[in-house]
Motif scaffolding. Structure first.
Motif, PDB file in Angstrom:
ATOM      1  N   LYS A  67      72.868  21.687  56.243  1.00 49.27           N
ATOM      2  CA  LYS A  67      72.150  21.137  55.093  1.00 49.27           C
ATOM      3  C   LYS A  67      70.698  21.633  55.056  1.00 49.27           C
ATOM      4  CE  LYS A  67      70.466  16.821  57.201  1.00 49.27           C
ATOM      5  NZ  LYS A  67      70.444  15.335  57.094  1.00 49.27           N
ATOM      6  N   ALA A  88      73.504  30.501  49.594  1.00 49.41           N
ATOM      7  CA  ALA A  88      73.233  29.065  49.679  1.00 49.41           C
ATOM      8  C   ALA A  88      71.888  28.724  49.053  1.00 49.41           C
ATOM      9  CB  ALA A  88      73.278  28.606  51.133  1.00 49.41           C
ATOM     10  N   LYS A  91      72.134  30.114  45.020  1.00 45.37           N
ATOM     11  CA  LYS A  91      73.178  29.606  44.132  1.00 45.37           C
ATOM     12  C   LYS A  91      73.858  28.343  44.670  1.00 45.37           C
ATOM     13  CE  LYS A  91      73.980  34.240  42.335  1.00 45.37           C
ATOM     14  NZ  LYS A  91      74.957  35.347  42.135  1.00 45.37           N
ATOM     15  N   SER A  92      73.301  27.773  45.749  1.00 47.25           N
ATOM     16  CA  SER A  92      73.812  26.507  46.325  1.00 47.25           C
ATOM     17  C   SER A  92      75.276  26.580  46.712  1.00 47.25           C
ATOM     18  CB  SER A  92      73.590  25.350  45.338  1.00 47.25           C
ATOM     19  OG  SER A  92      72.222  25.159  45.085  1.00 47.25           O
ATOM     20  N   TRP A  93      75.715  27.767  47.191  1.00 46.56           N
ATOM     21  CA  TRP A  93      77.109  27.915  47.619  1.00 46.56           C
ATOM     22  C   TRP A  93      77.185  28.137  49.113  1.00 46.56           C
ATOM     23  CZ3 TRP A  93      80.553  30.750  50.323  1.00 46.56           C
ATOM     24  CH2 TRP A  93      81.917  30.504  50.082  1.00 46.56           C
ATOM     25  N   LYS A  95      77.048  24.907  49.486  1.00 44.52           N
ATOM     26  CA  LYS A  95      76.285  23.695  49.191  1.00 44.52           C
ATOM     27  C   LYS A  95      74.806  24.058  49.257  1.00 44.52           C
ATOM     28  CE  LYS A  95      78.160  21.430  52.578  1.00 44.52           C
ATOM     29  NZ  LYS A  95      78.516  20.397  53.599  1.00 44.52           N
ATOM     30  N   PRO A  96      73.928  23.253  48.672  1.00 48.25           N
ATOM     31  CA  PRO A  96      72.496  23.560  48.720  1.00 48.25           C
ATOM     32  C   PRO A  96      71.976  23.592  50.162  1.00 48.25           C
ATOM     33  CG  PRO A  96      72.954  21.873  47.082  1.00 48.25           C
ATOM     34  CD  PRO A  96      74.220  22.050  47.873  1.00 48.25           C
ATOM     35  N   GLU A  98      68.345  23.426  52.327  1.00 45.34           N
ATOM     36  CA  GLU A  98      66.903  23.213  52.369  1.00 45.34           C
ATOM     37  C   GLU A  98      66.296  24.164  53.400  1.00 45.34           C
ATOM     38  OE1 GLU A  98      63.683  19.695  53.544  1.00 45.34           O
ATOM     39  OE2 GLU A  98      65.817  19.205  53.319  1.00 45.34           O
TER      40      GLU A  98
END
Length: 284
Positions: A67, A88, A91-93, A95-96, A98
């Motif tokens: 994450k 990631a 494009k948040s792949w 999942k996003p 940080e």
């Protein structure tokens, strides 16, 4: 005192979903086998810490285990970008993700502060740098003795640190030889530390001034021959440069990446089985 365990048992017992996990090793002794086992066991929502994220974190990020990433450089050494990391972030792949970015000196000092039980690290750094603009955790402070303005950053105290080393003795003392990164500091900063090693020996035969991690500072020692591949282990095997090159097209494509992870990691029982399967593929 360190327990001698299988890597499967150590990851199951000592890494929980949501943990902050540091996998350290610089140039060599990168704990690849441990990264694979985290994926096999489906660990989730991990905050990953590493000075130089490379293939091990590209794997973990692409497999959906992460994450957040705390780091000071990221790339496929000598080849190019980490495509699962970029996907990631951009494009948040899958999942996003940080990001918390630091400099090498900053993160190394943060590990030292964590190992010393201190809340933050102080260093001369970041004059003229834009990095503090994107990382609000990089603060400035005035020295109470000289009036000099210095940088301050929070210490790094992982829930779990995982490193790879050449060998351990039967009571769990570990010897690291060759290039040292921040393995020692990361191990001592963590609440729990798992070490994978090439072999267990009766006597470490450690030379003078060698880096020996004592058993009382470790949680588990796991025998995983070849556990740093494709990086090298000084005195045991060389760097697999071809694998780093082959990783680039695998990681560029989501479907190809998923298929590779399903076949070679989720589809194998352990790192020994993975190495055997990979060797069979390369021989054909």
């Amino acid at each position: 005192m360190a327990e001698l365990l299988s890597l499967r048992e150590a990851i199951d017992r000592f890494v929980s979903n949501g943990d902050t996990v540091a996998l350290e090793g610089f140039t060599h002794l990168i704990p690849t086998a441990a990264a694979h086992e985290l994926i096999r066991q489906g660990k989730q929502d991990l905050t990953l810490v590493r000075m130089t994220p490379d293939l091990v974190y590209d794997l973990l990020i692409g497999a959906g285990c992460a994450k957040k990433l705390i780091f000071s450089w990221g790339g496929n050494p000598g080849v190019g970008s980490l495509h699962r990391l970029r996907d990631a972030v951009e494009k948040s792949w899958p999942k996003p993700l940080e990001l918390e970015e630091h400099s090498h000196a900053d993160l190394a000092n943060a590990y030292v502060a964590g190992a010393s039980g201190l809340p933050f690290a102080v260093l001369r750094a970041y004059a003229g740098s834009d990095l503090p603009k994107v990382n609000p955790l990089i603060r400035s402070m005035t020295c109470p003795f000289t009036g000099e303005v210095l940088a301050a950053v929070p210490s790094v105290r992982p829930d779990v640190t995982v490193i790879h080393a050449q060998k351990a003795d039967r009571t769990g003392n570990v010897l690291i030889q060759g290039i040292l990164g921040v393995q020692k500091e990361a191990a001592l900063a963590a609440k729990r530390c798992i070490v994978t090693v090439e072999e267990i020996v009766d006597d470490l035969q450690a030379p003078m001034n060698a880096c020996v991690l004592p058993t009382w500072a470790l949680t588990a020692v796991c025998v995983v021959p070849g556990g740093a591949r494709p990086s090298y282990a000084h005195g045991y095997y060389e760097r697999d440069n071809r694998f780093y090159q082959q990783w680039d097209p695998i990681a560029r494509d989501r479907e190809r990446f998923n298929a590779w992870v399903d076949e070679f990691i989720r589809g194998t029982a352990d790192f020994a089985a993975y190495q055997a399967k990979l060797a069979t593929q390369e021989a054909n």
